[in-house]
Design a protein around this motif. Structure first.
Motif, mmCIF file in Angstrom:
data_model
loop_
_atom_site.group_PDB
_atom_site.id
_atom_site.type_symbol
_atom_site.label_atom_id
_atom_site.label_comp_id
_atom_site.label_asym_id
_atom_site.label_seq_id
_atom_site.Cartn_x
_atom_site.Cartn_y
_atom_site.Cartn_z
ATOM 1 N N LEU A 1 -1.457 12.065 3.687
ATOM 2 C CA LEU A 1 -2.321 13.103 3.123
ATOM 3 C C LEU A 1 -2.701 14.032 4.266
ATOM 4 C CD1 LEU A 1 -4.582 10.737 0.994
ATOM 5 C CD2 LEU A 1 -2.492 11.901 0.303
ATOM 6 N N GLY A 2 -1.925 15.097 4.425
ATOM 7 C CA GLY A 2 -2.091 15.984 5.571
ATOM 8 C C GLY A 2 -3.471 16.602 5.691
ATOM 9 N N ALA A 3 -4.050 17.062 4.585
ATOM 10 C CA ALA A 3 -5.364 17.702 4.639
ATOM 11 C C ALA A 3 -6.444 16.722 5.093
ATOM 12 C CB ALA A 3 -5.722 18.279 3.270
ATOM 13 N N LYS A 4 -6.276 15.445 4.739
ATOM 14 C CA LYS A 4 -7.270 14.429 5.116
ATOM 15 C C LYS A 4 -6.895 13.715 6.410
ATOM 16 C CE LYS A 4 -8.717 13.586 0.388
ATOM 17 N NZ LYS A 4 -8.909 12.582 -0.668
ATOM 18 N N ARG A 5 -5.676 13.983 6.905
ATOM 19 C CA ARG A 5 -5.153 13.391 8.144
ATOM 20 C C ARG A 5 -5.208 11.863 8.120
ATOM 21 N NH1 ARG A 5 -4.435 16.885 12.465
ATOM 22 N NH2 ARG A 5 -4.707 15.095 13.799
ATOM 23 N N ARG A 6 -4.726 11.300 6.997
ATOM 24 C CA ARG A 6 -4.664 9.844 6.855
ATOM 25 C C ARG A 6 -3.627 9.494 5.798
ATOM 26 N NH1 ARG A 6 -6.964 7.847 2.240
ATOM 27 N NH2 ARG A 6 -8.307 9.247 1.080
ATOM 28 N N TYR A 7 -3.272 8.206 5.731
ATOM 29 C CA TYR A 7 -2.372 7.712 4.700
ATOM 30 C C TYR A 7 -3.161 7.409 3.433
ATOM 31 C CZ TYR A 7 1.252 7.269 8.208
ATOM 32 O OH TYR A 7 2.165 7.550 9.167
ATOM 33 N N CYS A 8 -2.505 7.447 2.276
ATOM 34 C CA CYS A 8 -3.149 7.181 0.996
ATOM 35 C C CYS A 8 -3.685 5.753 0.947
ATOM 36 C CB CYS A 8 -2.175 7.436 -0.156
ATOM 37 S SG CYS A 8 -2.789 6.922 -1.770
ATOM 38 N N ARG A 9 -2.851 4.761 1.201
ATOM 39 C CA ARG A 9 -3.209 3.343 1.253
ATOM 40 C C ARG A 9 -3.655 2.745 -0.079
ATOM 41 N NH1 ARG A 9 -1.178 1.213 5.485
ATOM 42 N NH2 ARG A 9 -2.887 -0.130 6.012
ATOM 43 N N ALA A 10 -3.394 3.409 -1.216
ATOM 44 C CA ALA A 10 -3.721 2.838 -2.535
ATOM 45 C C ALA A 10 -2.912 1.567 -2.742
ATOM 46 C CB ALA A 10 -3.418 3.840 -3.634
ATOM 47 N N THR A 11 -3.473 0.608 -3.496
ATOM 48 C CA THR A 11 -2.792 -0.663 -3.698
ATOM 49 C C THR A 11 -2.428 -0.927 -5.158
ATOM 50 O OG1 THR A 11 -4.914 -1.801 -3.887
ATOM 51 C CG2 THR A 11 -3.894 -1.752 -1.704
ATOM 52 N N GLU A 12 -2.920 -0.119 -6.097
ATOM 53 C CA GLU A 12 -2.642 -0.360 -7.511
ATOM 54 C C GLU A 12 -1.348 0.306 -7.947
ATOM 55 O OE1 GLU A 12 -5.833 0.224 -10.228
ATOM 56 O OE2 GLU A 12 -7.316 -0.415 -8.765
ATOM 57 N N THR A 13 -0.512 -0.409 -8.645
ATOM 58 C CA THR A 13 0.783 0.028 -9.201
ATOM 59 C C THR A 13 1.655 0.735 -8.173
ATOM 60 O OG1 THR A 13 -0.124 2.088 -10.097
ATOM 61 C CG2 THR A 13 -0.119 0.174 -11.562
ATOM 62 N N VAL A 14 1.726 0.187 -6.972
ATOM 63 C CA VAL A 14 2.578 0.728 -5.909
ATOM 64 C C VAL A 14 4.001 0.249 -6.147
ATOM 65 C CG1 VAL A 14 3.014 0.702 -3.432
ATOM 66 C CG2 VAL A 14 0.680 0.833 -4.279
ATOM 67 N N ARG A 15 4.963 1.185 -6.041
ATOM 68 C CA ARG A 15 6.383 0.855 -6.253
ATOM 69 C C ARG A 15 7.210 1.358 -5.083
ATOM 70 N NH1 ARG A 15 8.072 3.661 -11.472
ATOM 71 N NH2 ARG A 15 10.056 2.961 -10.692
ATOM 72 N N ARG B 1 0.835 -1.207 0.000
ATOM 73 C CA ARG B 1 0.000 0.000 0.000
ATOM 74 C C ARG B 1 0.864 1.249 0.000
ATOM 75 N NH1 ARG B 1 -5.404 -0.810 1.828
ATOM 76 N NH2 ARG B 1 -5.764 -2.985 2.356
ATOM 77 N N CYS B 2 0.360 2.282 -0.641
ATOM 78 C CA CYS B 2 1.042 3.573 -0.674
ATOM 79 C C CYS B 2 1.089 4.135 0.749
ATOM 80 C CB CYS B 2 0.309 4.538 -1.607
ATOM 81 S SG CYS B 2 1.030 6.194 -1.657
ATOM 82 N N GLY B 3 2.259 4.603 1.147
ATOM 83 C CA GLY B 3 2.425 5.132 2.495
ATOM 84 C C GLY B 3 2.493 6.641 2.554
ATOM 85 N N ALA B 4 2.019 7.336 1.517
ATOM 86 C CA ALA B 4 2.070 8.797 1.514
ATOM 87 C C ALA B 4 1.064 9.360 2.514
ATOM 88 C CB ALA B 4 1.773 9.333 0.117
#
Length: 80
Positions: A10-24, A5-8
């Motif tokens: 997201l400060g405005a949303k106060r959460r991690y991205c957590r996307a799973t598609e094409t994560v590198r 999962r993407c570990g970026a």
């Protein structure tokens, strides 16, 4: 095993991205295409190239080549 999962953050949303598609993997951690270092700076992704990691054999050849050029030699295995 869970999908990477993407570990970026997201400060405005106060959460991690957590996307799973094409994560590198990047030096900053796992990232989706929207949160790569280049994307976060508004730049296009660099074209793929030889890059890292260096195959182990190539690394050993580089060390041997440097030793030959400098006039030195590698220590036998097990000697520090």
């Amino acid at each position: 095993m869970t999908a990477p999962r993407c570990g970026a953050w997201l400060g405005a949303k106060r959460r991690y991205c957590r996307a799973t598609e094409t994560v590198r993997p990047y030096r900053t951690g796992l990232r989706c295409p929207a949160h790569t270092p280049a994307a976060e700076h508004g730049r296009p992704e660099p074209p793929p190239g030889p890059g890292w990691p260096v195959p182990p054999l190539a690394a050993a050849e580089l060390v041997d080549g440097c030793a030959v050029v400098s006039g030195g030699q590698r220590s036998p295995p097990g000697v520090r």
